[in-house]
Design a protein around this motif. Structure first.
Motif, PDB file in Angstrom:
ATOM      1  N   ALA A 197       0.839  -1.187   0.000  1.00 14.98           N
ATOM      2  CA  ALA A 197       0.000   0.000   0.000  1.00 14.98           C
ATOM      3  C   ALA A 197       0.872   1.234   0.000  1.00 14.98           C
ATOM      4  O   ALA A 197       2.053   1.163   0.315  1.00 14.98           O
ATOM      5  CB  ALA A 197      -0.909   0.007   1.225  1.00 14.98           C
ATOM      6  N   GLY A 198       0.291   2.335  -0.394  1.00 15.82           N
ATOM      7  CA  GLY A 198       1.018   3.595  -0.369  1.00 15.82           C
ATOM      8  C   GLY A 198       1.083   4.247  -1.729  1.00 15.82           C
ATOM      9  O   GLY A 198       0.667   3.669  -2.727  1.00 15.82           O
ATOM     10  N   PRO A 199       1.611   5.476  -1.763  1.00 16.51           N
ATOM     11  CA  PRO A 199       1.706   6.196  -3.028  1.00 16.51           C
ATOM     12  C   PRO A 199       2.788   5.597  -3.924  1.00 16.51           C
ATOM     13  O   PRO A 199       3.673   4.885  -3.430  1.00 16.51           O
ATOM     14  CB  PRO A 199       2.094   7.618  -2.609  1.00 16.51           C
ATOM     15  CG  PRO A 199       2.768   7.441  -1.294  1.00 16.51           C
ATOM     16  CD  PRO A 199       2.156   6.242  -0.652  1.00 16.51           C
ATOM     17  N   LEU A 200       2.689   5.886  -5.217  1.00 13.55           N
ATOM     18  CA  LEU A 200       3.595   5.281  -6.191  1.00 13.55           C
ATOM     19  C   LEU A 200       5.065   5.537  -5.872  1.00 13.55           C
ATOM     20  O   LEU A 200       5.907   4.643  -5.992  1.00 13.55           O
ATOM     21  CB  LEU A 200       3.267   5.795  -7.605  1.00 13.55           C
ATOM     22  CG  LEU A 200       4.100   5.238  -8.745  1.00 13.55           C
ATOM     23  CD1 LEU A 200       4.014   3.725  -8.813  1.00 13.55           C
ATOM     24  CD2 LEU A 200       3.675   5.838 -10.075  1.00 13.55           C
ATOM     25  N   TYR A 201       5.375   6.764  -5.440  1.00  9.62           N
ATOM     26  CA  TYR A 201       6.788   7.055  -5.178  1.00  9.62           C
ATOM     27  C   TYR A 201       7.339   6.218  -4.020  1.00  9.62           C
ATOM     28  O   TYR A 201       8.545   6.080  -3.876  1.00  9.62           O
ATOM     29  CB  TYR A 201       7.033   8.559  -4.963  1.00  9.62           C
ATOM     30  CG  TYR A 201       6.155   9.196  -3.915  1.00  9.62           C
ATOM     31  CD1 TYR A 201       6.500   9.130  -2.585  1.00  9.62           C
ATOM     32  CD2 TYR A 201       4.984   9.870  -4.270  1.00  9.62           C
ATOM     33  CE1 TYR A 201       5.701   9.703  -1.619  1.00  9.62           C
ATOM     34  CE2 TYR A 201       4.175  10.455  -3.318  1.00  9.62           C
ATOM     35  CZ  TYR A 201       4.547  10.367  -1.992  1.00  9.62           C
ATOM     36  OH  TYR A 201       3.745  10.935  -1.042  1.00  9.62           O
TER      37      TYR A 201
ATOM     38  N   ALA B 228      -5.874  16.469 -15.397  1.00 15.02           N
ATOM     39  CA  ALA B 228      -6.070  16.736 -13.967  1.00 15.02           C
ATOM     40  C   ALA B 228      -5.513  15.580 -13.142  1.00 15.02           C
ATOM     41  O   ALA B 228      -4.824  15.788 -12.138  1.00 15.02           O
ATOM     42  CB  ALA B 228      -7.553  16.944 -13.665  1.00 15.02           C
ATOM     43  N   GLY B 229      -5.804  14.363 -13.583  1.00 14.50           N
ATOM     44  CA  GLY B 229      -5.331  13.182 -12.863  1.00 14.50           C
ATOM     45  C   GLY B 229      -3.817  13.064 -12.870  1.00 14.50           C
ATOM     46  O   GLY B 229      -3.209  12.594 -11.910  1.00 14.50           O
ATOM     47  N   SER B 230      -3.189  13.517 -13.971  1.00 10.52           N
ATOM     48  CA  SER B 230      -1.735  13.424 -14.070  1.00 10.52           C
ATOM     49  C   SER B 230      -1.041  14.402 -13.135  1.00 10.52           C
ATOM     50  O   SER B 230       0.003  14.101 -12.557  1.00 10.52           O
ATOM     51  CB  SER B 230      -1.286  13.719 -15.502  1.00 10.52           C
ATOM     52  OG  SER B 230      -1.911  12.846 -16.394  1.00 10.52           O
ATOM     53  N   VAL B 231      -1.612  15.590 -13.017  1.00  9.26           N
ATOM     54  CA  VAL B 231      -0.975  16.633 -12.220  1.00  9.26           C
ATOM     55  C   VAL B 231      -1.284  16.472 -10.733  1.00  9.26           C
ATOM     56  O   VAL B 231      -0.411  16.619  -9.887  1.00  9.26           O
ATOM     57  CB  VAL B 231      -1.418  18.035 -12.707  1.00  9.26           C
ATOM     58  CG1 VAL B 231      -0.845  19.114 -11.807  1.00  9.26           C
ATOM     59  CG2 VAL B 231      -0.961  18.246 -14.147  1.00  9.26           C
ATOM     60  N   ALA B 232      -2.547  16.131 -10.428  1.00  9.39           N
ATOM     61  CA  ALA B 232      -2.973  16.081  -9.030  1.00  9.39           C
ATOM     62  C   ALA B 232      -2.221  15.014  -8.245  1.00  9.39           C
ATOM     63  O   ALA B 232      -1.826  13.990  -8.787  1.00  9.39           O
ATOM     64  CB  ALA B 232      -4.476  15.830  -8.954  1.00  9.39           C
ATOM     65  N   LEU B 233      -2.017  15.319  -6.997  1.00 12.05           N
ATOM     66  CA  LEU B 233      -1.376  14.364  -6.100  1.00 12.05           C
ATOM     67  C   LEU B 233      -2.362  14.076  -4.969  1.00 12.05           C
ATOM     68  O   LEU B 233      -2.366  14.741  -3.953  1.00 12.05           O
ATOM     69  CB  LEU B 233      -0.080  14.963  -5.570  1.00 12.05           C
ATOM     70  CG  LEU B 233       0.900  14.007  -4.924  1.00 12.05           C
ATOM     71  CD1 LEU B 233       1.420  13.004  -5.936  1.00 12.05           C
ATOM     72  CD2 LEU B 233       2.046  14.766  -4.297  1.00 12.05           C
ATOM     73  N   ILE B 234      -3.211  13.106  -5.212  1.00 11.54           N
ATOM     74  CA  ILE B 234      -4.248  12.794  -4.230  1.00 11.54           C
ATOM     75  C   ILE B 234      -4.054  11.359  -3.765  1.00 11.54           C
ATOM     76  O   ILE B 234      -3.937  10.460  -4.593  1.00 11.54           O
ATOM     77  CB  ILE B 234      -5.658  12.948  -4.847  1.00 11.54           C
ATOM     78  CG1 ILE B 234      -5.840  14.330  -5.449  1.00 11.54           C
ATOM     79  CG2 ILE B 234      -6.722  12.673  -3.793  1.00 11.54           C
ATOM     80  CD1 ILE B 234      -7.116  14.490  -6.223  1.00 11.54           C
ATOM     81  N   PRO B 235      -3.987  11.135  -2.449  1.00 15.10           N
ATOM     82  CA  PRO B 235      -3.816   9.755  -1.989  1.00 15.10           C
ATOM     83  C   PRO B 235      -4.974   8.877  -2.427  1.00 15.10           C
ATOM     84  O   PRO B 235      -6.102   9.343  -2.570  1.00 15.10           O
ATOM     85  CB  PRO B 235      -3.780   9.882  -0.472  1.00 15.10           C
ATOM     86  CG  PRO B 235      -4.207  11.266  -0.153  1.00 15.10           C
ATOM     87  CD  PRO B 235      -4.050  12.090  -1.368  1.00 15.10           C
TER      88      PRO B 235
ATOM     89  N   LEU C 179      -4.401   9.389 -12.165  1.00 11.68           N
ATOM     90  CA  LEU C 179      -4.084   9.775 -10.786  1.00 11.68           C
ATOM     91  C   LEU C 179      -3.109   8.769 -10.165  1.00 11.68           C
ATOM     92  O   LEU C 179      -2.163   9.138  -9.465  1.00 11.68           O
ATOM     93  CB  LEU C 179      -5.391   9.799  -9.977  1.00 11.68           C
ATOM     94  CG  LEU C 179      -5.469  10.708  -8.761  1.00 11.68           C
ATOM     95  CD1 LEU C 179      -5.088  12.117  -9.117  1.00 11.68           C
ATOM     96  CD2 LEU C 179      -6.876  10.669  -8.196  1.00 11.68           C
ATOM     97  N   MET C 180      -3.337   7.496 -10.448  1.00 11.66           N
ATOM     98  CA  MET C 180      -2.519   6.455  -9.840  1.00 11.66           C
ATOM     99  C   MET C 180      -1.216   6.209 -10.580  1.00 11.66           C
ATOM    100  O   MET C 180      -0.187   5.943  -9.978  1.00 11.66           O
ATOM    101  CB  MET C 180      -3.327   5.154  -9.782  1.00 11.66           C
ATOM    102  CG  MET C 180      -4.494   5.232  -8.826  1.00 11.66           C
ATOM    103  SD  MET C 180      -5.319   3.660  -8.603  1.00 11.66           S
ATOM    104  CE  MET C 180      -5.928   3.339 -10.231  1.00 11.66           C
TER     105      MET C 180
ATOM    106  N   ILE D  13       3.127  13.734 -12.414  1.00 10.45           N
ATOM    107  CA  ILE D  13       3.926  14.878 -12.858  1.00 10.45           C
ATOM    108  C   ILE D  13       4.645  15.499 -11.648  1.00 10.45           C
ATOM    109  O   ILE D  13       5.820  15.853 -11.716  1.00 10.45           O
ATOM    110  CB  ILE D  13       3.028  15.931 -13.551  1.00 10.45           C
ATOM    111  CG1 ILE D  13       2.291  15.310 -14.750  1.00 10.45           C
ATOM    112  CG2 ILE D  13       3.853  17.139 -13.988  1.00 10.45           C
ATOM    113  CD1 ILE D  13       3.167  14.871 -15.882  1.00 10.45           C
ATOM    114  N   MET D  14       3.912  15.616 -10.547  1.00  8.53           N
ATOM    115  CA  MET D  14       4.476  16.242  -9.352  1.00  8.53           C
ATOM    116  C   MET D  14       5.640  15.434  -8.772  1.00  8.53           C
ATOM    117  O   MET D  14       6.570  15.990  -8.197  1.00  8.53           O
ATOM    118  CB  MET D  14       3.404  16.390  -8.267  1.00  8.53           C
ATOM    119  CG  MET D  14       2.194  17.155  -8.710  1.00  8.53           C
ATOM    120  SD  MET D  14       2.589  18.874  -9.063  1.00  8.53           S
ATOM    121  CE  MET D  14       1.713  19.646  -7.728  1.00  8.53           C
TER     122      MET D  14
END
Lengths: 179, 124
Positions: free
Chosen positions: A92-96, B47-54, B82-83, B87-88
């Motif tokens: 789990a967790g963000p891609l980075y 929007a999905g590419s730029v946004a950083l939403i958990p 998003l997943m 980009i960020m």
């Protein structure tokens, strides 16, 4: 000191609740609406989250890293790809958060193809997140989206290996802190 | 683990609750809705590419989109970018994978998101 940290962590939440309670007192309609939304989200969240953390915790302990990594090199073939997807789906967790793992996998001899398949599976096939997704977006949509993403990121992995070459290695960054 | 996550979780929940109230239905559906067609899908992808939403917040957000009548393929494209596209977080990715690999992976994932959206559109 600990109290200070808690206060800092919860500062905006306290502001939010003061706003909500204030809205209730003066009958401020937007505040009430926002609270109704918040309540719905909160209930859904609290029903699901403990399950996810148990899930993550168990697999963190049960899945032996070294063993899995041995099977995902160039000779791993389809089985190796299967293992790498399995490994990714139980995390789990963000891609980075997956980048340091990708570096480790690469260092231990995982093929570029499997590394990028790992990133793909990590980003869109995580099982703990899937339970969450089903909760919000429904079984059919969630399962189909997951199913369709599988061939997409496998193909991405194959293209990446072709594009970068079989000897491509993930490097350890010098000035980025390791997770 | 759970307790350390709780504050940020509550903040995000509060923000989404406010977002849900503030975001007028018309704006959202005219940007991403069925009438905007393919352009809506492209906006969702960007929007999905730029946004950083958990992840745990992107699903409730996507549920809002669906309730507001945004087509399912558009929602699928939004979630997928998003997943998969970041980009960020690109600087971190470049540090590990190099420019060539990072750009290519994000580019392919961007394209891949459209394919997934298309398939969702065909089957749902």
């Amino acid at each position: 000191m600990k109290k200070k940290k808690i206060l800092k962590d919860y500062f905006w939440i306290i502001i939010f609740f003061i706003f909500i309670v204030g809205s209730m007192f003066i009958n401020y309609e937007p505040g009430r609406q926002i609270y109704i939304n918040f309540e719905k989200f909160f209930i859904e969240m609290i029903l699901f989250l403990p399950l996810m953390f148990v899930f993550v915790g168990l697999f963190d302990v049960w899945v032996p890293k070294e063993k899995v990594e041995r099977h995902v090199g160039h000779e791993g073939g389809i089985t190796g790809t299967f293992w790498i997807i399995l490994l990714a789906t139980f995390q789990a967790g963000p891609l980075y958060g997956a980048f340091p793992v990708a570096y480790l996998l690469s260092k231990k001899g995982a093929s570029p193809r499997n590394i990028f398949i790992y990133l793909g599976a990590f980003s869109c096939m995580k099982l703990p997140m899937l339970t969450f997704e089903i909760n919000f977006l429904g079984l059919k949509f969630s399962l189909l989206r997951t199913l369709f993403s599988l061939p997409v990121f496998i193909i991405i992995g194959i293209i990446m290996e072709y594009y970068l070459g079989k000897d491509y290695k993930v490097t350890q960054p010098e000035n980025v802190k390791m997770g | 683990m759970f307790l350390s996550l709780l504050p940020s979780l509550l903040i995000v929940l509060a923000l989404v609750s406010v977002f849900l109230y503030v975001m007028p239905e018309k704006t959202l559906s005219s940007l991403l809705g069925a009438k905007s067609g393919f352009l809506g899908v492209v906006i969702a992808a960007l929007a999905g590419s730029v946004a950083l939403i958990p992840g745990f917040i992107s699903y409730p957000l996507a549920a809002i989109f669906i309730k507001r009548g945004i087509p399912l393929p558009t929602v699928a494209v939004f979630i997928t970018t998003l997943m998969m596209v970041g980009i960020m977080t690109m600087p971190i990715e470049i540090a590990y994978f190099g420019k060539k690999a990072a750009f290519m992976r994000n580019f392919l994932s961007f394209i891949g998101a459209f394919i997934i959206g298309l398939l969702i559109g065909v089957f749902l």
